[in-house]
Design an enzyme around this catalytic site. Sequence first.
Site, PDB file in Angstrom:
ATOM      1  N   GLY A 221       9.733   2.726   2.132  1.00 37.21           N
ATOM      2  CA  GLY A 221      10.172   1.705   1.201  1.00 37.21           C
ATOM      3  C   GLY A 221       9.536   0.365   1.546  1.00 37.21           C
ATOM      4  N   SER A 222      10.296  -0.696   1.342  1.00 40.50           N
ATOM      5  CA  SER A 222       9.728  -2.044   1.477  1.00 40.50           C
ATOM      6  C   SER A 222       9.415  -2.456   2.911  1.00 40.50           C
ATOM      7  CB  SER A 222      10.674  -3.069   0.845  1.00 40.50           C
ATOM      8  OG  SER A 222      10.689  -2.915  -0.557  1.00 40.50           O
ATOM      9  N   THR A 223       9.832  -1.685   3.902  1.00 44.35           N
ATOM     10  CA  THR A 223       9.418  -2.018   5.277  1.00 44.35           C
ATOM     11  C   THR A 223       7.897  -1.927   5.402  1.00 44.35           C
ATOM     12  OG1 THR A 223       9.691   0.257   6.080  1.00 44.35           O
ATOM     13  CG2 THR A 223      11.595  -1.230   6.287  1.00 44.35           C
ATOM     14  N   PHE A 224       7.256  -1.144   4.507  1.00 44.49           N
ATOM     15  CA  PHE A 224       5.798  -1.030   4.531  1.00 44.49           C
ATOM     16  C   PHE A 224       5.117  -2.338   4.131  1.00 44.49           C
ATOM     17  CE2 PHE A 224       1.589   0.288   3.016  1.00 44.49           C
ATOM     18  CZ  PHE A 224       1.173   1.116   4.059  1.00 44.49           C
ATOM     19  N   LYS A 225       5.875  -3.248   3.530  1.00 42.18           N
ATOM     20  CA  LYS A 225       5.307  -4.539   3.163  1.00 42.18           C
ATOM     21  C   LYS A 225       4.846  -5.335   4.388  1.00 42.18           C
ATOM     22  CE  LYS A 225       7.927  -4.631  -1.137  1.00 42.18           C
ATOM     23  NZ  LYS A 225       9.152  -5.075  -1.832  1.00 42.18           N
TER      24      LYS A 225
END
Length: 493
Positions: A221-225
């Site tokens: 999810g957005s942790t990949f940002k």
Amino acid sequence: MNRSLRRISIAVLVMFVLLLVNVNYLQGFDAANLASKPGNSRAFYAAQNQYQRGSIVTSDGKVIAASKLSSGNDSIKYQRYYPSGPEYAPVTGYYTIFGATGIEAAKNSLLSGNDSSLDVRKIIDLITGKTTKGATVQVTVNSKAQDAAWNALKAQGKPGAVVAIDPRNGQILALASYPSFDPNDLAIHDGAKLNKIDNRLLKDKAQPLLNRALQGTYPPGSTFKIVTSSALLTQSPSTTINTNVDSPTTLTLPQTQHILHNDQGEVCGDGSGQAPLITAFAQSCDTTFAKIGIRLGANALNDMAQKFGMNNADLTIPLPVAKSNYVIPASQALTAFSAIGQFSDTVTPLQEAMFAAAIANNGTLMKPNLVKQVTASDLSTVQATSQSELSQPVSPSVADSVKHLMLAVVQQQEGTAYAFRQDVTGVEIAGKTGTAETGEVSLNDAAFTSFAPFANPDIAVGVIIQGGGYGASAAAPIAVQVIKAYQQAVGNQ
């Protein structure tokens, strides 16, 4: 003798010579290796009757696996037991008459006393008449951090895992997986009963034998940002955390009719279509980072993901670790999804912790390790794990920028984890939430990666909860509890 008989005689002679060489090699050079193989039940019986298997202890001295004299009419002298059973099962694994896992397997020859490095100690024990014991393996886990991780996972009640790392040296401070199993149930000497228990665990739909911390892979999810931002700041040195970036409320993906929205249709920044990078990161605006991903391209994202540890099939700690995957998308639209941690991106909870650890350590990712040292029965050190650098994902300056992006997530009012800014008194936490869509809102996976204290980080925590929903509500509170427990343990609170 005719030619055919001579050839047969020579062939038989060669086979006898090869057999003799093989027997001598096995007995003279490979005996210890054969004896230490987990599947060697004869070795198990011999070892359990000859030597007392060594203990496994935490970095702060808590015994998590040990051997004691068997009770009753047991034909095997020593019984393996696990004082904290399920909590430490992902670390210790189990040691049974049919096999071993975890540290029990990875350090089997040392624990069993069969390793060649213990030969001198065994000779001394023989001369002095002392009982020969296997070596003690001290793991890097801190018992207070582990307790917090395990109790928080149990209270949450959904499948998931927590990994905490000291970013300065790669030492694993906590490694918990839920649901778990009790290795005491498998450390029995009744083969038929053991088979029944093992089969029951294997058929259990909750998969208690799965070490989710190391072997489970989930969308980040957005942790990949964190990866996407790192790639942007590396590729575009003129970009700062305060640079305005395209942040539309909706985004039509290239060559498609698909319209991407921010979570719940949220407006990014002031709604003008532009927002400072730090604001877009704190709010976790999908449209912003999807556009950044399209601009950077899949190869740039892949290169950065690999520097953070993804696509590494050879990582061991020394327990085997499943590969976290970044698959290069075939289109710009799919690249947009991959930039926000969707498409085919998958990570282990260990990888989640590695994201934060690399940033916390000024851009240097240390190799994660679970074993601190191994000591013989006389307390002399047999092995000591030395720290080593795994990679340098980003420069110190880029790492500093991403640190401040992660700080904004927790400390700024628009941040998705703002609710936890004061949960650890006197300790600033930086992090990134993630909610990985699985097709059904109720089944979204929750993720959170974080480090603390901000000024001088000594812990990085990765959490993934299957079906947990929002990372801010399901995963972040668990990480905060682990950070709080560890800060108290090391005297920072």
